[in-house]
Write a protein that holds these residues in place. Structure first.
Motif, PDB file in Angstrom:
ATOM      1  N   ALA A 156       0.834  -1.210   0.000  1.00 32.11           N
ATOM      2  CA  ALA A 156       0.000   0.000   0.000  1.00 32.11           C
ATOM      3  C   ALA A 156       0.863   1.253   0.000  1.00 32.11           C
ATOM      4  O   ALA A 156       0.614   2.185  -0.773  1.00 32.11           O
ATOM      5  N   SER A 157       1.877   1.270   0.864  1.00 30.75           N
ATOM      6  CA  SER A 157       2.649   2.513   0.977  1.00 30.75           C
ATOM      7  C   SER A 157       4.146   2.282   1.110  1.00 30.75           C
ATOM      8  O   SER A 157       4.884   3.250   1.325  1.00 30.75           O
ATOM      9  N   GLY A 158       4.593   1.047   1.020  1.00 36.00           N
ATOM     10  CA  GLY A 158       6.019   0.780   1.211  1.00 36.00           C
ATOM     11  C   GLY A 158       6.496   1.211   2.591  1.00 36.00           C
ATOM     12  O   GLY A 158       7.614   1.672   2.762  1.00 36.00           O
ATOM     13  N   GLY A 159       5.613   1.083   3.579  1.00 37.84           N
ATOM     14  CA  GLY A 159       5.997   1.417   4.957  1.00 37.84           C
ATOM     15  C   GLY A 159       5.922   2.896   5.281  1.00 37.84           C
ATOM     16  O   GLY A 159       6.358   3.333   6.334  1.00 37.84           O
ATOM     17  N   ARG A 160       5.363   3.698   4.366  1.00 35.88           N
ATOM     18  CA  ARG A 160       5.355   5.151   4.596  1.00 35.88           C
ATOM     19  C   ARG A 160       4.120   5.628   5.364  1.00 35.88           C
ATOM     20  O   ARG A 160       4.172   6.652   6.034  1.00 35.88           O
ATOM     21  N   LYS A 181       4.671   5.181  -2.726  1.00 34.17           N
ATOM     22  CA  LYS A 181       6.008   4.920  -3.275  1.00 34.17           C
ATOM     23  C   LYS A 181       5.916   4.557  -4.764  1.00 34.17           C
ATOM     24  O   LYS A 181       6.361   3.496  -5.191  1.00 34.17           O
ATOM     25  N   GLY A 182       5.278   5.445  -5.495  1.00 31.84           N
ATOM     26  CA  GLY A 182       5.178   5.256  -6.943  1.00 31.84           C
ATOM     27  C   GLY A 182       4.127   4.254  -7.373  1.00 31.84           C
ATOM     28  O   GLY A 182       4.146   3.793  -8.509  1.00 31.84           O
ATOM     29  N   GLY A 183       3.193   3.955  -6.492  1.00 35.49           N
ATOM     30  CA  GLY A 183       2.155   2.974  -6.850  1.00 35.49           C
ATOM     31  C   GLY A 183       0.932   3.585  -7.502  1.00 35.49           C
ATOM     32  O   GLY A 183       0.142   2.886  -8.130  1.00 35.49           O
ATOM     33  N   GLN A 184       0.767   4.899  -7.335  1.00 36.07           N
ATOM     34  CA  GLN A 184      -0.406   5.559  -7.915  1.00 36.07           C
ATOM     35  C   GLN A 184      -0.004   6.946  -8.418  1.00 36.07           C
ATOM     36  O   GLN A 184       0.951   7.547  -7.928  1.00 36.07           O
ATOM     37  N   LYS A 185      -0.773   7.446  -9.392  1.00 37.41           N
ATOM     38  CA  LYS A 185      -0.540   8.814  -9.864  1.00 37.41           C
ATOM     39  C   LYS A 185      -1.869   9.424 -10.312  1.00 37.41           C
ATOM     40  O   LYS A 185      -2.838   8.698 -10.567  1.00 37.41           O
ATOM     41  N   ALA A 186      -1.877  10.733 -10.386  1.00 38.84           N
ATOM     42  CA  ALA A 186      -3.079  11.452 -10.827  1.00 38.84           C
ATOM     43  C   ALA A 186      -2.625  12.719 -11.545  1.00 38.84           C
ATOM     44  O   ALA A 186      -2.427  13.757 -10.912  1.00 38.84           O
ATOM     45  N   ALA A 221      -4.308   0.716  -0.167  1.00 37.04           N
ATOM     46  CA  ALA A 221      -4.136   1.111  -1.570  1.00 37.04           C
ATOM     47  C   ALA A 221      -3.768  -0.130  -2.354  1.00 37.04           C
ATOM     48  O   ALA A 221      -3.160  -1.054  -1.812  1.00 37.04           O
ATOM     49  N   THR A 222      -4.137  -0.144  -3.627  1.00 35.38           N
ATOM     50  CA  THR A 222      -3.611  -1.170  -4.528  1.00 35.38           C
ATOM     51  C   THR A 222      -2.644  -0.492  -5.484  1.00 35.38           C
ATOM     52  O   THR A 222      -2.678   0.734  -5.637  1.00 35.38           O
ATOM     53  N   ARG A 223      -1.824  -1.265  -6.130  1.00 33.95           N
ATOM     54  CA  ARG A 223      -0.836  -0.660  -7.022  1.00 33.95           C
ATOM     55  C   ARG A 223      -1.452  -0.490  -8.416  1.00 33.95           C
ATOM     56  O   ARG A 223      -1.935  -1.439  -9.021  1.00 33.95           O
ATOM     57  N   LEU A 224      -1.446   0.746  -8.865  1.00 31.25           N
ATOM     58  CA  LEU A 224      -2.046   1.068 -10.165  1.00 31.25           C
ATOM     59  C   LEU A 224      -0.988   1.194 -11.253  1.00 31.25           C
ATOM     60  O   LEU A 224      -1.323   1.328 -12.429  1.00 31.25           O
ATOM     61  N   LEU A 225       0.289   1.203 -10.834  1.00 27.50           N
ATOM     62  CA  LEU A 225       1.370   1.449 -11.791  1.00 27.50           C
ATOM     63  C   LEU A 225       2.395   0.325 -11.727  1.00 27.50           C
ATOM     64  O   LEU A 225       2.571  -0.294 -10.667  1.00 27.50           O
ATOM     65  N   ASP A 226       3.080   0.112 -12.843  1.00 25.49           N
ATOM     66  CA  ASP A 226       4.190  -0.840 -12.792  1.00 25.49           C
ATOM     67  C   ASP A 226       5.431  -0.133 -12.237  1.00 25.49           C
ATOM     68  O   ASP A 226       5.379   1.053 -11.892  1.00 25.49           O
TER      69      ASP A 226
END
Ligand SMILES: Cc1ncc(C[n+]2csc(CCOP(=O)(O)OP(=O)(O)O)c2C)c(N)n1
Ligand SMILES: [Mg+2]
Length: 802
Positions: A108-112, A570-575, A119-124
């Motif tokens: 979800a957040s890489g420990g952040r 940690k780079g898993g989502q963007k908008a 969260a789920t990861r939307l990006l590679d």
């Protein structure tokens, strides 16, 4: 037995029982994750815990109707929902509780983020979109109560756009022609926040498929419903939103949080209505409990009555579901006990595995540093001191990386007199430690994908001789981009029919239709949210805030949500949302036009563009609309009617972000400014030239990023004098600009005079031309400040002005 939605005619009794037991197992395991989680915090293995106990059964029911392609925007109680869909598991849940800084262990957040932020990861790994329509999608949670609401509106809006705009129907990775529902969850007390009402109203106005659940446990921490909600009943007071005979409004359902059958039935109906009619729905889940109280910060016995506590025990949803299973003969007590025992055992195993992974990751690092120390000790480098540091570090039972950092820094201190060669291994380790932890804790604030703004090709401007009003330049830019890319749409107050108050979209609604150029109500907070949610779903929104001062209403989602999105995942989502507004050189307390310091300090993680002209603005939009990064563009309000030359390549030219432009060359002073002040600076420079003062004028163009080529420091090498001209308060944006020039660019080295800032007064600007003259820096002020600076350097040549 009460009919259950899962018990449709086409499944056998056996399949039904197995579904119920599997739901029970998820709820039961989730409960034990909460119980053990609390213990982990109280015994010091984790810092803070907030859990989903009491909300399990409702979430199992909600998960049943959540389909691939659907979205959730929710809050910290939703672990059971995540488990039910396989989007998280108990091990990942504990990894987050321990703050395991690993995307693999804690995706979800890489420990952040603190625990309970899903969260789920939307990006590679390269920042490219993964397909969304074949996944369950969870937008990354934030902590501010009701902060999930604005984004939720945009997630739901995207379904409407995907459904109703045929040009988007081929984007099958993102949507199956808009059949997706955006599910929201919120606590009862958080519905007291204004944004909850703003979004519910907007969802009804827009008729978007948003299914809003309220987990009503009667409290918000210690404060009961009577202080939170009129009549203590959120669905009752929302009844005015109920769908009317024209089909406008929303459907409202209630279900009790301990009643499995009722919850399954209600969610089935609610999702059916939402999906088929594309209408908002409210599910008010009542009679929810909170068995362990709000969080690990305190006990609920302090504020709940004995009656309430007794009731919570009796109507605990797990207890009630268990009873229901037995009473209806779906399982014997013995079999259920066996299921529970093995389920509990699994939870314990997963918790242990999470802890062991967390600790061993760090211990591996500690061991490798201990080896470095051993090597130095063997070579007789500060042997007694380093041995003590080594022993101390290895004696810590459950070390964290801070302990390692302390040991590394102690080692650097005790070897201060050793040569670099002697302690090279230590220096190397220190560098690696900094780099690795930069990646763990400070990476991905901005995009580093192939669509980063820095990778958009620079196509230089080609001007024509056609003189037009400034607004026509941005209008032509928007038109060209909208023609090029059907994902782009624009919206805001007065953006639709009249094409915004300054005509940047005039005629474009007629050309592109109401779906793509749209009027919105006066609701800045949720306008930003609409943009965030839609951008997360692969669209390219341009959200307009009518005037810069009113961005304050929309600053919360920009700061808490959009600016943190890449970072907190940690780079898993963007908008990639573009926010367009206008300001600078306005007059009046609420039309001051330039609170830039406040903004740039609130939105690190976004880009902030401050173009001096509509041509520069257009070039920036051309860059941004080809990148995947969120940005704010502040246009100059006084520029729409100024004459500019229409670019020949309006559809293509790009203005690179972070690159300054030197508009005048001079040898005496470097004057740094942006936006509407550029015009004032140019006039002041003419005057100064009459007195033999040669000013070099640099337009920074973007505040974030700031002068990536350090061109201002280069200029200072020639002029040795620095003036920052800014219309924000003293120490506002000018403080940031000075920090960048003096500290980051080492500009202090080249200065022969004290650097100065020319800013507005501390108060907000008074109204009218005189209010402006006495509140904000004028040509006279710029002249006087720069002249006096030169006077100090050579009083003979430039006698004092005063
Ligand atoms: C904007 C904001 N204000 C205050 C808080 C502190 N806070 C965290 S949870 C909470 C209570 C929320 O209650 P409710 O919405 O009923 O959810 P519950 O925890 O009861 O499920 C508060 C006040 C916060 N996180 N955000
Ligand atoms: Mg509550």
């Amino acid at each position: 037995m009460q009919e259950v939605a899962t018990k449709s005619a086409d499944i056998t009794q056996e399949e039904f029982v197995s579904t119920v037991l599997s739901d029970y197992k998820i709820a039961f395991q989730s409960r034990h994750a909460s119980l053990i989680g609390r213990k982990e915090v109280l015994t010091g293995k984790a810092k803070f815990g907030i859990f989903g106990d009491g909300k399990e059964v409702a979430q199992v029911a909600m998960a049943k109707v959540f389909e691939k392609g659907d979205w959730r925007s929710g809050y910290y109680r939703d672990q059971t929902f995540m488990f039910a869909l396989g989007l998280s598991d108990v091990q990942k849940f504990f990894a987050q509780l321990y703050a395991h800084a690993s995307v693999e262990k804690e995706p979800a957040s890489g420990g952040r983020s603190m625990n309970g932020h899903y969260a789920t990861r939307l990006l590679d790994d390269q920042g490219n979109w993964l397909s969304q329509s074949d996944r369950f999608n969870v937008s990354a949670d934030i902590s501010p109560t009701a902060g999930q609401m604005p984004r939720l509106l945009g997630l739901a809006l995207a379904s409407k756009l995907y459904k109703e705009n045929p040009a988007l129907h081929n984007m099958s990775d993102f949507s199956s022609q808009g059949k997706e529902i955006a599910f929201g969850t919120i606590g009862n007390a958080s519905t007291s926040e204004g944004i909850f009402w703003e979004v519910m109203n907007a969802a009804c106005v827009m008729q978007v498929p948003m299914l809003m659940s309220v987990w009503d446990d009667g409290y918000g921490i210690s404060v009961p419903a009577k202080y939170q909600t009129a009549k203590e009943n959120i669905s009752a007071i929302m009844s005015g939103f109920q769908t009317n005979d024209k089909g406008v409004g929303m459907e409202i359902f209630t279900a009790r949080g301990w009643n499995y059958a009722e919850l399954c039935n209600v969610y089935k109906q609610a999702a059916d209505v939402c999906r088929t009619k594309h209408t908002p729905v409210l599910v008010h889940v009542t009679e929810v409990t909170q068995p362990q109280g709000h969080s690990t910060s305190g006990s609920h016995e302090r504020y709940k009555t004995k009656e309430r506590l007794d009731w919570e025990i009796e109507f605990d949803c797990i207890t009630q579901m268990r009873q229901w299973i037995i009473e209806n003969g779906l399982c014997t007590v013995e079999s259920l006990e066996a299921l529970e025992a093995s389920a509990l055992n699994e939870v314990k195993q997963m918790q242990k595995a999470a802890w062991s992974d967390f600790v061993s990751d760090i211990k591996i690092d500690i061991q490798s540093f201990a080896q470095v120390l051993t090597q130095l000790i063997t070579s007789q480098i500060a042997p007694s001191e380093l041995s003590a540091i080594r022993e101390q570090l290895l004696s810590i039972n459950d070390p964290i990386r801070r302990d390692l950092g302390t040991a590394i820094n102690q080692s650097l201190r005790v070897t201060i007199h050793n040569t670099q060669a002697q302690k090279q291994a230590l220096l190397d380790y220190h560098k690696k430690f900094i780099d690795d932890n930069h990646d763990r804790y400070s990476s991905k604030l901005y995009s580093d994908s192939k669509e980063s703004v820095f990778k958009v090709p620079h196509i230089p401007l080609e001007t024509s001789d056609e003189q037009v009003d400034g607004y026509q330049v941005v209008r032509a830019c928007f038109e060209a981009n909208m023609e090029r890319d059907p994902r782009i749409f624009a919206f805001g107050e007065d953006v639709g029919k009249i094409g915004d108050v300054n005509q940047g979209f005039s005629g474009l609604q007629e050309k592109f239709g109401e779906l793509r150029v749209t009027d919105k109500g006066i609701r800045e907070w949720s306008i930003i949210g609409e943009g965030i949610g839609a951008a997360m779903r692969g669209l390219r929104p341009i959200a307009e805030i009518q005037y810069l001062d009113y961005l304050l209403y929309g600053l919360e989602p920009l700061s808490d949500d959009l600016a943190t999105l890449q970072y907190r995942t940690k780079g898993g989502q963007k908008a990639p949302l573009i926010v367009r507004t206008r300001g600078h050189r306005l007059e009046g307390i609420w039309h001051s036009g330039s609170p830039m310091g406040m903004i740039i300090n609130a939105v690190r993680g976004m880009h902030v563009c401050v173009p001096r002209s509509m041509t520069q603005a257009a070039g920036m939009y051309n860059t941004l609309l080809r990148s995947d990064e969120p940005a704010l563009v502040v246009e100059c309000l006084n520029g729409y009617r100024s004459k500019e030359k229409m670019p020949k390549n309006i559809a293509d030219f790009t203005v690179p972000l972070g690159v300054t432009e030197t508009l005048r060359f001079g040898e005496d002073v470097t004057l740094v400014t942006y936006g509407s002040n550029v015009r004032i600076a140019l006039q002041a420079i003419e005057l100064l030239a009459e007195y033999g003062i040669r000013v070099e004028l640099i337009d920074v163009q973007t505040l974030l990023p700031f002068d990536i080529n350090h061109s201002i420091a280069e200029s200072l090498k020639n002029t040795n004098r620095l003036v920052v001209f800014d219309e924000d308060v003293p120490g506002g944006a000018s403080a940031f600009i000075l920090q960048q020039i003096l500290e980051v660019q080492n500009g202090y080295k080249y200065l022969d005079s004290k650097p100065i800032t020319i800013t507005s007064k501390e108060h907000r600007p008074a109204y009218s031309s005189d209010g402006d003259y006495f509140s904000k820096p004028s040509i006279d002020d710029v002249f006087a400040e720069i002249y006096q600076m030169m006077h100090e350097s050579n009083p003979q040549k430039w006698p004092s002005l005063f």
